[in-house]
Design an enzyme around this catalytic site. Structure first.
Site, PDB file in Angstrom:
ATOM      1  N   GLU A  34      -4.626   4.230  -8.124  1.00  0.00           N
ATOM      2  CA  GLU A  34      -5.895   4.812  -7.669  1.00  0.00           C
ATOM      3  C   GLU A  34      -5.981   6.274  -8.087  1.00  0.00           C
ATOM      4  O   GLU A  34      -5.118   7.080  -7.732  1.00  0.00           O
ATOM      5  CB  GLU A  34      -6.022   4.695  -6.136  1.00  0.00           C
ATOM      6  CG  GLU A  34      -7.359   5.277  -5.678  1.00  0.00           C
ATOM      7  CD  GLU A  34      -7.507   5.410  -4.169  1.00  0.00           C
ATOM      8  OE1 GLU A  34      -6.760   4.768  -3.405  1.00  0.00           O
ATOM      9  OE2 GLU A  34      -8.391   6.195  -3.774  1.00  0.00           O
TER      10      GLU A  34
ATOM     11  N   ASP B 195      -1.313   6.158  -5.501  1.00  0.00           N
ATOM     12  CA  ASP B 195      -2.385   7.141  -5.712  1.00  0.00           C
ATOM     13  C   ASP B 195      -1.902   8.193  -6.707  1.00  0.00           C
ATOM     14  O   ASP B 195      -0.759   8.650  -6.606  1.00  0.00           O
ATOM     15  CB  ASP B 195      -2.707   7.846  -4.389  1.00  0.00           C
ATOM     16  CG  ASP B 195      -3.089   6.873  -3.296  1.00  0.00           C
ATOM     17  OD1 ASP B 195      -4.158   6.261  -3.394  1.00  0.00           O
ATOM     18  OD2 ASP B 195      -2.298   6.707  -2.335  1.00  0.00           O
TER      19      ASP B 195
ATOM     20  N   HIS C 234      -1.145  10.717  -2.083  1.00  0.00           N
ATOM     21  CA  HIS C 234      -2.450  10.393  -1.517  1.00  0.00           C
ATOM     22  C   HIS C 234      -3.266  11.640  -1.181  1.00  0.00           C
ATOM     23  O   HIS C 234      -4.418  11.766  -1.581  1.00  0.00           O
ATOM     24  CB  HIS C 234      -2.263   9.549  -0.255  1.00  0.00           C
ATOM     25  CG  HIS C 234      -3.548   9.175   0.412  1.00  0.00           C
ATOM     26  ND1 HIS C 234      -4.159   9.990   1.347  1.00  0.00           N
ATOM     27  CD2 HIS C 234      -4.352   8.095   0.276  1.00  0.00           C
ATOM     28  CE1 HIS C 234      -5.272   9.415   1.757  1.00  0.00           C
ATOM     29  NE2 HIS C 234      -5.421   8.268   1.123  1.00  0.00           N
TER      30      HIS C 234
ATOM     31  N   HIS D  57       0.828  -1.204   0.000  1.00  0.00           N
ATOM     32  CA  HIS D  57       0.000   0.000   0.000  1.00  0.00           C
ATOM     33  C   HIS D  57       0.865   1.258   0.000  1.00  0.00           C
ATOM     34  O   HIS D  57       1.621   1.492   0.934  1.00  0.00           O
ATOM     35  CB  HIS D  57      -0.879  -0.042   1.257  1.00  0.00           C
ATOM     36  CG  HIS D  57      -1.916   1.008   1.322  1.00  0.00           C
ATOM     37  ND1 HIS D  57      -2.165   1.721   2.468  1.00  0.00           N
ATOM     38  CD2 HIS D  57      -2.785   1.466   0.389  1.00  0.00           C
ATOM     39  CE1 HIS D  57      -3.153   2.567   2.242  1.00  0.00           C
ATOM     40  NE2 HIS D  57      -3.545   2.439   0.987  1.00  0.00           N
TER      41      HIS D  57
HETATM   42  O1  G3P Z   1      -6.784   1.278  -2.618  1.00  0.00           O
HETATM   43  C1  G3P Z   1      -6.932   0.942  -1.283  1.00  0.00           C
HETATM   44  C2  G3P Z   1      -6.698   2.134  -0.391  1.00  0.00           C
HETATM   45  O2  G3P Z   1      -5.524   2.757  -0.800  1.00  0.00           O
HETATM   46  C3  G3P Z   1      -7.825   3.128  -0.415  1.00  0.00           C
HETATM   47  O3  G3P Z   1      -7.742   4.064   0.614  1.00  0.00           O
HETATM   48  O4  G3P Z   1      -7.282   6.288   1.542  1.00  0.00           O
HETATM   49  O5  G3P Z   1      -5.480   4.569   1.541  1.00  0.00           O
HETATM   50  O6  G3P Z   1      -6.200   5.636  -0.581  1.00  0.00           O
HETATM   51  P1  G3P Z   1      -6.626   5.185   0.782  1.00  0.00           P
HETATM   52 CA    CA Z   2      -4.971   4.545  -2.204  1.00  0.00          CA
END
Ligand code: G3P
Ligand code: CA
Length: 238
Positions: A109, A36, A49, A7
């Site tokens: 993302e 992201d 992010h 992540h």
């Molecule tokens: O894609 C999973 C996760 O990354 C979504 O939440 O807020 O960490 O981008 P966030």
């Molecule tokens: Ca994410």
């Protein structure tokens, strides 16, 4: 095959979403990495992010969309994590794709809420095509309209549908969306066995986020999840 996504790269070891975080994840043998993306003022895809840089530097309070890439590249965002990363800057998506082997699956993302980046879908597709990354990427978003825009532009791109809230029968929503969704990405707190089974019955892979504990990971694997997004993927089989 179970796929565990690092992540934001390996965010416990290096500043999240940076080249260093991606290289760390790769050094642990990551087979899948989540990142992201957003757009700068001058329309460049950068990997971050938050919609601002407040967690990373006191040099600016501007939004990402208010800064040019040149301005962003002046900002040290590594020192806030550790002096060892002093001078690290945000990376462009292109820079990250250049260091990622093609066999590593990327989940990119689109960070479209609350800022909506007009045209980010075209730019992302162009970048993925340039790096021959269409086949080995999933593009996900909480903004399902962005996923629709992507599908309209490229019918083969793998779409990952993200959900934060516990909505009723999300697999039915996905099936009725008119989108050719590849994977369902629910918030871990909303996941149960019924959801995993129903998702599979609907032809979806299911990758819950963010799963950092061994006990919850093991329960998800036993229930048949296809993988997870994790801040600690190296403690699971990557
Ligand atoms: O894609 C999973 C996760 O990354 C979504 O939440 O807020 O960490 O981008 P966030
Ligand atoms: Ca994410």
């Amino acid at each position: 095959m179970v796929l565990n996504f690092a992540h934001r790269g390996s965010l416990t070891e290096a500043p999240e979403n940076t080249l260093s975080a991606v290289k760390k994840a790769l050094s642990h043998g990551a087979k899948a990495i989540e990142l992201d993306v957003q757009l700068t003022k001058d329309g460049e895809l950068v990997v971050i992010h938050d919609h601002h840089l407040k967690r990373f530097t006191k040099e600016t309070t501007k939004l990402i969309k208010e800064l040019t890439l040149e301005e962003i590249k002046q900002l040290d965002i590594g020192s806030a994590f550790s002096q060892a990363y002093e001078g690290e800057t945000l990376a462009t998506l292109s820079e990250i794709l250049s260091v990622c082997p093609s066999e590593v699956l990327l989940n990119i993302e689109i960070k479209n809420i609350p800022v909506i980046y007009q045209g980010i879908e075209e730019k992302l597709l162009y970048c993925l095509e340039k790096h021959q990354r269409i086949d080995n990427s999933i593009v996900s978003s909480f903004d399902h309209a962005a996923l629709q825009n992507l599908q309209n532009l490229h019918s083969e791109i793998k779409l990952g549908m993200l959900f934060y809230y516990r909505i009723l029968r999300p697999w039915e929503y996905i099936q009725n969306s008119g989108l050719n969704v590849y994977s369902f990405h629910p918030n871990i707190v909303t996941v149960d066995k019924e959801m995993i089974k129903a998702s599979h019955d609907a032809g979806l892979k299911i990758y819950p986020y963010t799963v950092n504990e061994m006990t919850s990971y093991n329960a998800l694997m036993e229930a048949g999840a296809d993988g997870v997004f994790s801040n600690n993927p190296h403690i699971f089989a990557m």
